[in-house]
Design an enzyme around this catalytic site. Sequence first.
Site, short mmCIF file in Angstrom:
data_model
loop_
_atom_site.label_atom_id
_atom_site.label_comp_id
_atom_site.label_asym_id
_atom_site.label_seq_id
_atom_site.Cartn_x
_atom_site.Cartn_y
_atom_site.Cartn_z
N ASP A 10 51.89 27.07 53.08
CA ASP A 10 53.35 26.98 53.07
C ASP A 10 53.91 26.42 54.37
O ASP A 10 55.12 26.23 54.49
CB ASP A 10 53.99 28.33 52.74
CG ASP A 10 53.80 29.38 53.82
OD1 ASP A 10 52.97 29.16 54.74
OD2 ASP A 10 54.47 30.43 53.76
N SER A 38 48.59 34.53 55.66
CA SER A 38 49.08 33.28 56.26
C SER A 38 48.14 32.80 57.35
O SER A 38 46.99 32.49 57.10
CB SER A 38 50.50 33.48 56.77
OG SER A 38 51.08 32.29 57.16
N ASP A 55 47.78 29.69 53.80
CA ASP A 55 48.30 29.82 52.43
C ASP A 55 49.14 28.62 52.01
O ASP A 55 49.81 28.67 50.98
CB ASP A 55 49.08 31.12 52.25
CG ASP A 55 50.39 31.16 53.03
OD1 ASP A 55 50.40 30.71 54.18
OD2 ASP A 55 51.39 31.66 52.48
#
Length: 470
Positions: free
Chosen positions: A247, A107, A245
């Site tokens: 999101d 992340s 990533d």
Amino acid sequence: MDTKIIIEQSDIAFGTSGARGLVTNFTPDVCAAFSIAFIKSIETKFSFNTVALAIDNRPSSYAIAQACAEGLKQLNVNVIYYGVIPTPALAYKAMLDDIPCIMVTGSHIPFDRNGLKFYRPDGEITKIDEQSILSASVEFITLSQDLTELCESQAARSAYIQRYSELFNSDALAGKKIGIYEHSSAGRDIYKPLFESLGANVISLERSDVFVPIDTEAVSDEDREKALNWSKEHSFDAIFSTDGDGDRPLLADEKGHWLSGDTLGLLTSQLLNIEALAVPVSCNTAIEKSNSFKQVTRTKIGSPYVIAEFNELKAHFTRIAGFEANGGYLLGSDIEVNGKRLTALPTRDALLPALLVLAQNKCISNQLLALPNRFVASDRLQSFERSKSIKIINELKHGAEDFLVKLGYEIGYEINVIDGLRITLKNGDIVHLRASGNAPEIRCYTETNSKSKSIILASKILGLVKRKKC
């Protein structure tokens, strides 16, 4: 070799979302152990013979995916590799195919670390599932150093684009000039063509071949300055970006000011006519003050906790969702949008909130005017030992008077210990300290009736923490 023993000895641990640790600790056998334990922990609950894999742009991610795939082969399951794509793109495609998946990503954390996110056929795993992975004891054969090259499929990328290109009209973003801050985001090859297909004039900004650990909860001063300068130079209607990533969204208004993630989540939920929300305790209280929802449930920080509340909300409401202070939006139920069916996606997603807000006739700053006058800021101290963070927080739980006086507050406050320490002052200001679950850092969240005050307060708090005067 035994998965339980290998995992216990790995120094890899589950944080707020996924297993994280130093790249050096993600040995081939550790990656195989986690992958095998995951599949074994869910195989009695679901029927499948295929597992999907994808990665972010970290230098270490491909080798980790190879090791995961090699371990999964020992279970006689097929492996589909989707290459570098956003986490929600992988999760969405896997849910369509009713199969589990594993995303290799750290992340927003620095590139010397990485991680694994696990998804059942019905969505992101819960904290209970995490414990099942850790307790699984499965024998497997140690991996060789020669790992098989992975053959990449474009199907997940295409499905994710289709999800949103079909939801909006082809002119939804017509007349909008949008900058895409690409850096090393896993979705950087998706966003520009998607936005252009919806009518936007798109300019790519600062693509990087070096991994950039963008944290949408603690936007750096450098990235704040970049957005202001880009906005002045190009006269953008908005600037869009994500974390590594893809999101967690990062959206700036027409003036180049980045929106806080929970503000974006609130706007999105209003536009979707959501009935009930599950949000972490760190989110802006403007959510409740807006009087837009029949129920708002507060949880510990981390998408698994938000998702765990969805089953409870589903018993009473039909349009449910959740979001985090980082902006990641979790759609908990199938709903109708623009006269079309949008299926649930119970994992953090960056595209839905950004596209919905951008598709409105009002500019972003005008949309914000309708919200309650509450402003959240967040910041962090990196390379700060977790044990030290916990010690400081525990001390404050037992008496924060001196600390608050140093911040200029009068005595008198309420505390919330759902996750870390959240202090609500007499005047309504909020101070929240929490040890990160993903990295050696302490996080600070503040909320006041002024954006500048919230930012200054967060900086002041971390200054006291750093100098050990708390």
